[in-house]
Design a protein around this motif. Sequence first.
Motif, PDB file in Angstrom:
ATOM      1  N   ASP A 174       0.807  -1.219   0.000  1.00  6.17           N
ATOM      2  CA  ASP A 174       0.000   0.000   0.000  1.00  6.17           C
ATOM      3  C   ASP A 174       0.844   1.274   0.000  1.00  6.17           C
ATOM      4  N   VAL A 175       2.128   1.160  -0.280  1.00  8.59           N
ATOM      5  CA  VAL A 175       2.995   2.338  -0.376  1.00  8.59           C
ATOM      6  C   VAL A 175       4.097   2.047  -1.394  1.00  8.59           C
ATOM      7  N   VAL A 176       4.450   3.081  -2.162  1.00 11.42           N
ATOM      8  CA  VAL A 176       5.568   2.972  -3.105  1.00 11.42           C
ATOM      9  C   VAL A 176       6.567   4.068  -2.770  1.00 11.42           C
ATOM     10  N   LEU A 177       7.831   3.734  -2.855  1.00  9.99           N
ATOM     11  CA  LEU A 177       8.910   4.678  -2.585  1.00  9.99           C
ATOM     12  C   LEU A 177       9.501   5.130  -3.913  1.00  9.99           C
ATOM     13  N   SER A 178       9.391   6.427  -4.194  1.00  9.30           N
ATOM     14  CA  SER A 178       9.967   7.027  -5.399  1.00  9.30           C
ATOM     15  C   SER A 178      11.137   7.909  -4.987  1.00  9.30           C
ATOM     16  N   ASP A 206      13.724   6.677 -11.926  1.00  6.25           N
ATOM     17  CA  ASP A 206      12.461   6.872 -11.229  1.00  6.25           C
ATOM     18  C   ASP A 206      11.810   5.556 -10.838  1.00  6.25           C
ATOM     19  N   GLU A 207      12.567   4.479 -10.840  1.00  5.75           N
ATOM     20  CA  GLU A 207      12.026   3.178 -10.461  1.00  5.75           C
ATOM     21  C   GLU A 207      11.457   3.238  -9.044  1.00  5.75           C
ATOM     22  N   GLU A 208      10.324   2.597  -8.847  1.00  9.81           N
ATOM     23  CA  GLU A 208       9.653   2.627  -7.556  1.00  9.81           C
ATOM     24  C   GLU A 208       9.842   1.297  -6.831  1.00  9.81           C
ATOM     25  N   LEU A 209       9.898   1.385  -5.528  1.00 15.70           N
ATOM     26  CA  LEU A 209      10.006   0.197  -4.688  1.00 15.70           C
ATOM     27  C   LEU A 209       8.753   0.087  -3.835  1.00 15.70           C
ATOM     28  N   ARG A 210       8.184  -1.109  -3.769  1.00 13.75           N
ATOM     29  CA  ARG A 210       6.944  -1.327  -3.031  1.00 13.75           C
ATOM     30  C   ARG A 210       7.235  -1.706  -1.577  1.00 13.75           C
ATOM     31  N   LYS A 251      20.148   2.931  -3.995  1.00 13.52           N
ATOM     32  CA  LYS A 251      20.786   1.609  -3.919  1.00 13.52           C
ATOM     33  C   LYS A 251      20.750   1.024  -2.506  1.00 13.52           C
ATOM     34  N   TYR A 252      20.571   1.881  -1.486  1.00  3.88           N
ATOM     35  CA  TYR A 252      20.530   1.386  -0.115  1.00  3.88           C
ATOM     36  C   TYR A 252      19.129   0.986   0.336  1.00  3.88           C
ATOM     37  N   VAL A 253      18.108   1.391  -0.388  1.00  6.34           N
ATOM     38  CA  VAL A 253      16.739   1.177   0.081  1.00  6.34           C
ATOM     39  C   VAL A 253      16.397  -0.312   0.126  1.00  6.34           C
ATOM     40  N   ARG A 254      16.913  -1.091  -0.800  1.00 10.35           N
ATOM     41  CA  ARG A 254      16.641  -2.537  -0.771  1.00 10.35           C
ATOM     42  C   ARG A 254      17.246  -3.168   0.480  1.00 10.35           C
ATOM     43  N   VAL A 255      18.425  -2.711   0.872  1.00 12.29           N
ATOM     44  CA  VAL A 255      19.044  -3.211   2.104  1.00 12.29           C
ATOM     45  C   VAL A 255      18.206  -2.814   3.316  1.00 12.29           C
TER      46      VAL A 255
END
Length: 401
Positions: A248-252, A271-275, A323-327
């Motif tokens: 219910d949230v995407v990080l741009s 601009d790839e988004e992470l859920r 690049k750090y958000v996935r970690v």
Amino acid sequence: MGANASNYSHSCSPRVGGNSQAQQTFIGTSSYSHQGYGCESKLYSLDHGHEKPQDKKKKSSGLATLKKKFIKRRKSSRSADHAKQMRELLSGWDVRDVNALVEEYEGTSALKELSLQASLARPEAKTLQKDMAELYEFKYCTDVDLIFQETCFPVHRAILAARCPFFKTLLSSSPEYGAEIIMDINTAGIDLPMFSALLHYLYTGEFGMEDSRFQNVDILMQLSEEFGTPNSLDVDMRGLLDYMCYYDVVLSFASDSELVEAYGGSQGCLDEELRAHKAIISSRSPFFRHLLQRRIRTGEEITDRTLRTPTRIILDESIIPKKYVRVILNCMYTDLVDLSILHSSPSVGSLSEVQALVAGKPSMTRAEEAMELYHIALFLEFTMLAQGMPCFISFNIWCTA
């Protein structure tokens, strides 16, 4: 000794077949009484012949002393070997090089001690289980209401669906945001405290209350048949991270178009988004929790609910590189700090990487990446990640040294 043992056997042994005697042998220390005779003595196995206990004790103590001498000689031998190897290694070295090596060893030892003292001094980081318990208690960012015995229980759709097959089926029939679902439970004896404890278990893996009914095998079997048996919390949270059901949230990420054009990349790549799930990021990070609560107060959340679209959070990539958000997300869902994610996944075109390439700067080392991630964790107030990074940094510095 031999005569005493013989007399003892004769007096304490039963007679078999007239004059014949069946002699018994006792091993160890015993106190034995037979037919009114009080016999108390130290008896040893006759396999040792006529050896006295004192002689055996002396022999065993002598062997122990000899063993200690061998161990002491072996230790001194090892010490001499290490000293000899060190002398051979440093025999051709300059004095300045030897001093540099000593300083390196002293610095490494001080760094290890400092890391240990820092770990002991800082407060314990909240685990996923503790944060999930607070999430259930304080009801951050709930999206569905369960009605049981005329009482409302605000919960999170994604967590219940990931943890319980019963709720996964039930919630799929009411996909709208803020749905009210009336609970009809067939298991007998489920009251409000027990239902709340059941929900607490789905959030944390623990019931959160002492109730003798949870020790009743029949009730547990009925609950298992009706609700299904969930996996461990870490397994289900890993599945929630991998499949992102009910996200219910995407990080741009905000990016500089001029840098993109200079690098020759595409805007869509940057601009790839992470859920993610609001429940998870709000429970693990006060920064995200305050951000989402402010959106609710300003009315922005109502728009997302009306349009049934996930909330969009735009992050400044100069502060939180993509690049750090996935970690970060991996640690939020699993409590694991895994920097291999930075290098195992394909490049996502981080703005910081583009800036480094444009400026002609070399790529960052693992220790530098860990240090930058540590500062990001402090900014997000994510204590589990922040406390995991110093250990990683110290380990890398120690290995390099």
